[in-house]
Write a protein that holds these residues in place. Structure first.
Motif, PDB file in Angstrom:
ATOM      1  N   CYS A  12      -4.166   5.069 -11.605  1.00  0.00           N
ATOM      2  CA  CYS A  12      -5.472   5.138 -10.940  1.00  0.00           C
ATOM      3  C   CYS A  12      -6.098   3.753 -10.813  1.00  0.00           C
ATOM      4  CB  CYS A  12      -6.402   6.074 -11.701  1.00  0.00           C
ATOM      5  SG  CYS A  12      -5.980   7.815 -11.524  1.00  0.00           S
ATOM      6  N   LEU A  13      -5.975   2.934 -11.827  1.00  0.00           N
ATOM      7  CA  LEU A  13      -6.531   1.580 -11.759  1.00  0.00           C
ATOM      8  C   LEU A  13      -5.860   0.759 -10.658  1.00  0.00           C
ATOM      9  CD1 LEU A  13      -7.006   0.715 -15.532  1.00  0.00           C
ATOM     10  CD2 LEU A  13      -8.785   1.184 -13.834  1.00  0.00           C
ATOM     11  N   ILE A  14      -4.583   0.990 -10.426  1.00  0.00           N
ATOM     12  CA  ILE A  14      -3.877   0.284  -9.355  1.00  0.00           C
ATOM     13  C   ILE A  14      -4.353   0.773  -7.988  1.00  0.00           C
ATOM     14  CG2 ILE A  14      -1.599   0.003  -8.291  1.00  0.00           C
ATOM     15  CD1 ILE A  14      -0.463  -0.048 -11.169  1.00  0.00           C
ATOM     16  N   GLN A  15      -4.721   2.047  -7.877  1.00  0.00           N
ATOM     17  CA  GLN A  15      -5.168   2.610  -6.603  1.00  0.00           C
ATOM     18  C   GLN A  15      -6.583   2.163  -6.220  1.00  0.00           C
ATOM     19  OE1 GLN A  15      -3.195   4.573  -4.617  1.00  0.00           O
ATOM     20  NE2 GLN A  15      -1.600   4.227  -6.124  1.00  0.00           N
ATOM     21  N   ILE A  16      -7.419   1.840  -7.193  1.00  0.00           N
ATOM     22  CA  ILE A  16      -8.837   1.545  -6.922  1.00  0.00           C
ATOM     23  C   ILE A  16      -9.030   0.398  -5.936  1.00  0.00           C
ATOM     24  CG2 ILE A  16     -10.990   0.741  -7.984  1.00  0.00           C
ATOM     25  CD1 ILE A  16     -10.352   2.590 -10.345  1.00  0.00           C
ATOM     26  N   PRO A  17      -8.400  -0.781  -6.103  1.00  0.00           N
ATOM     27  CA  PRO A  17      -8.629  -1.848  -5.116  1.00  0.00           C
ATOM     28  C   PRO A  17      -8.152  -1.479  -3.709  1.00  0.00           C
ATOM     29  CG  PRO A  17      -7.448  -2.699  -7.026  1.00  0.00           C
ATOM     30  CD  PRO A  17      -7.569  -1.235  -7.200  1.00  0.00           C
ATOM     31  N   ILE A  18      -7.062  -0.749  -3.619  1.00  0.00           N
ATOM     32  CA  ILE A  18      -6.547  -0.330  -2.313  1.00  0.00           C
ATOM     33  C   ILE A  18      -7.554   0.586  -1.624  1.00  0.00           C
ATOM     34  CG2 ILE A  18      -4.725   1.002  -1.170  1.00  0.00           C
ATOM     35  CD1 ILE A  18      -2.869   0.033  -3.459  1.00  0.00           C
ATOM     36  N   VAL A  52       0.836  -1.206   0.000  1.00  0.00           N
ATOM     37  CA  VAL A  52       0.000   0.000   0.000  1.00  0.00           C
ATOM     38  C   VAL A  52       0.865   1.248   0.000  1.00  0.00           C
ATOM     39  CG1 VAL A  52      -1.620   1.333   1.392  1.00  0.00           C
ATOM     40  CG2 VAL A  52      -2.016  -1.094   1.035  1.00  0.00           C
ATOM     41  N   ALA A  53       1.896   1.268   0.820  1.00  0.00           N
ATOM     42  CA  ALA A  53       2.775   2.435   0.882  1.00  0.00           C
ATOM     43  C   ALA A  53       3.474   2.656  -0.459  1.00  0.00           C
ATOM     44  CB  ALA A  53       3.799   2.257   1.995  1.00  0.00           C
ATOM     45  N   PHE A  54       3.992   1.588  -1.063  1.00  0.00           N
ATOM     46  CA  PHE A  54       4.667   1.710  -2.355  1.00  0.00           C
ATOM     47  C   PHE A  54       3.689   2.150  -3.435  1.00  0.00           C
ATOM     48  CE2 PHE A  54       5.972  -0.139  -6.426  1.00  0.00           C
ATOM     49  CZ  PHE A  54       7.180   0.520  -6.594  1.00  0.00           C
ATOM     50  N   ALA A  55       2.487   1.576  -3.452  1.00  0.00           N
ATOM     51  CA  ALA A  55       1.493   1.932  -4.469  1.00  0.00           C
ATOM     52  C   ALA A  55       1.088   3.396  -4.341  1.00  0.00           C
ATOM     53  CB  ALA A  55       0.271   1.031  -4.352  1.00  0.00           C
ATOM     54  N   PHE A  66     -14.317   0.308   2.568  1.00  0.00           N
ATOM     55  CA  PHE A  66     -15.329  -0.647   3.022  1.00  0.00           C
ATOM     56  C   PHE A  66     -14.864  -1.577   4.145  1.00  0.00           C
ATOM     57  CE2 PHE A  66     -16.802   0.432  -1.263  1.00  0.00           C
ATOM     58  CZ  PHE A  66     -18.045   0.912  -0.919  1.00  0.00           C
ATOM     59  N   PHE A  67     -13.578  -1.838   4.255  1.00  0.00           N
ATOM     60  CA  PHE A  67     -13.122  -2.809   5.242  1.00  0.00           C
ATOM     61  C   PHE A  67     -12.355  -2.199   6.410  1.00  0.00           C
ATOM     62  CE2 PHE A  67     -13.466  -5.298   1.307  1.00  0.00           C
ATOM     63  CZ  PHE A  67     -14.436  -6.186   1.725  1.00  0.00           C
ATOM     64  N   ILE A  68     -11.727  -1.062   6.199  1.00  0.00           N
ATOM     65  CA  ILE A  68     -10.913  -0.480   7.271  1.00  0.00           C
ATOM     66  C   ILE A  68     -11.614   0.718   7.901  1.00  0.00           C
ATOM     67  CG2 ILE A  68      -8.738   0.672   7.799  1.00  0.00           C
ATOM     68  CD1 ILE A  68      -7.427  -1.145   5.734  1.00  0.00           C
ATOM     69  N   ASN A  69     -11.918   1.741   7.117  1.00  0.00           N
ATOM     70  CA  ASN A  69     -12.456   2.976   7.691  1.00  0.00           C
ATOM     71  C   ASN A  69     -13.925   2.873   8.079  1.00  0.00           C
ATOM     72  OD1 ASN A  69     -10.024   4.351   7.500  1.00  0.00           O
ATOM     73  ND2 ASN A  69     -10.415   4.904   5.384  1.00  0.00           N
ATOM     74  N   LEU A  70     -14.695   2.049   7.419  1.00  0.00           N
ATOM     75  CA  LEU A  70     -16.112   1.924   7.739  1.00  0.00           C
ATOM     76  C   LEU A  70     -16.324   1.235   9.080  1.00  0.00           C
ATOM     77  CD1 LEU A  70     -18.679   2.845   6.386  1.00  0.00           C
ATOM     78  CD2 LEU A  70     -18.903   0.616   5.352  1.00  0.00           C
TER      79      LEU A  70
END
Length: 144
Positions: free
Chosen positions: A85-91, A64-67, A97-101
């Motif tokens: 941008c496409l690489i950032q979307i899954p992160i 995540v940090a490298f991306a 939905f899984f961390i901040n929510l």
């Protein structure tokens, strides 16, 4: 002309100049977030531990940090913007939905709102591309 080429053509023809400044700001924001992840890996590891990825949490933190560092740099420069941008979307989907929510859906959870905003902008720039103030445009014009 396939669907990807149609989307690229539409994005290239419908890109106002002010969006270039938003793209640059988005790239700088992602780059700074990457730096903050590297400087405080224990905080990010704590967030990832809640997902029960025990073995993968350290590797996920570094990915995540490298991306964010590399993708933010590319987005800010306007080089390979759609791919970055496409690489950032899954992160960002995982972040929203899984961390901040899990921390609550309130106005006090600023990380959730920032992640939602960045996800929306990343999806937008994956469609519209880099624009006129970019290295891609400069390379295209100076290729001749």
């Amino acid at each position: 002309m396939n669907i990807v080429q149609r989307i690229e053509h539409w994005g290239d023809t419908h890109h106002p100049a002010w969006m270039d400044l938003v793209r640059i700001g988005l790239g700088v924001l992602l780059f700074v977030k990457g730096i903050s992840f590297i400087s405080d890996t224990t905080r990010l590891s704590e967030l990832m531990n809640g997902l029960h990825f025990d073995l993968w949490s350290v590797m996920a933190v570094h990915i995540v940090a490298f991306a964010h560092l590399f993708g933010g740099f590319l987005i800010a420069l306007g080089t390979l913007t759609r791919l970055a941008c496409l690489i950032q979307i899954p992160i960002l989907i995982v972040a929203v939905f899984f961390i901040n929510l899990r921390q609550g859906f309130s106005y006090l959870n600023s990380e959730l709102w920032l992640s939602v905003l960045v996800l929306g902008l990343v999806i937008t720039f994956a469609i519209v591309g880099s624009g006129r103030l970019s290295m891609d445009e400069w390379a295209k014009n100076h290729d001749r």
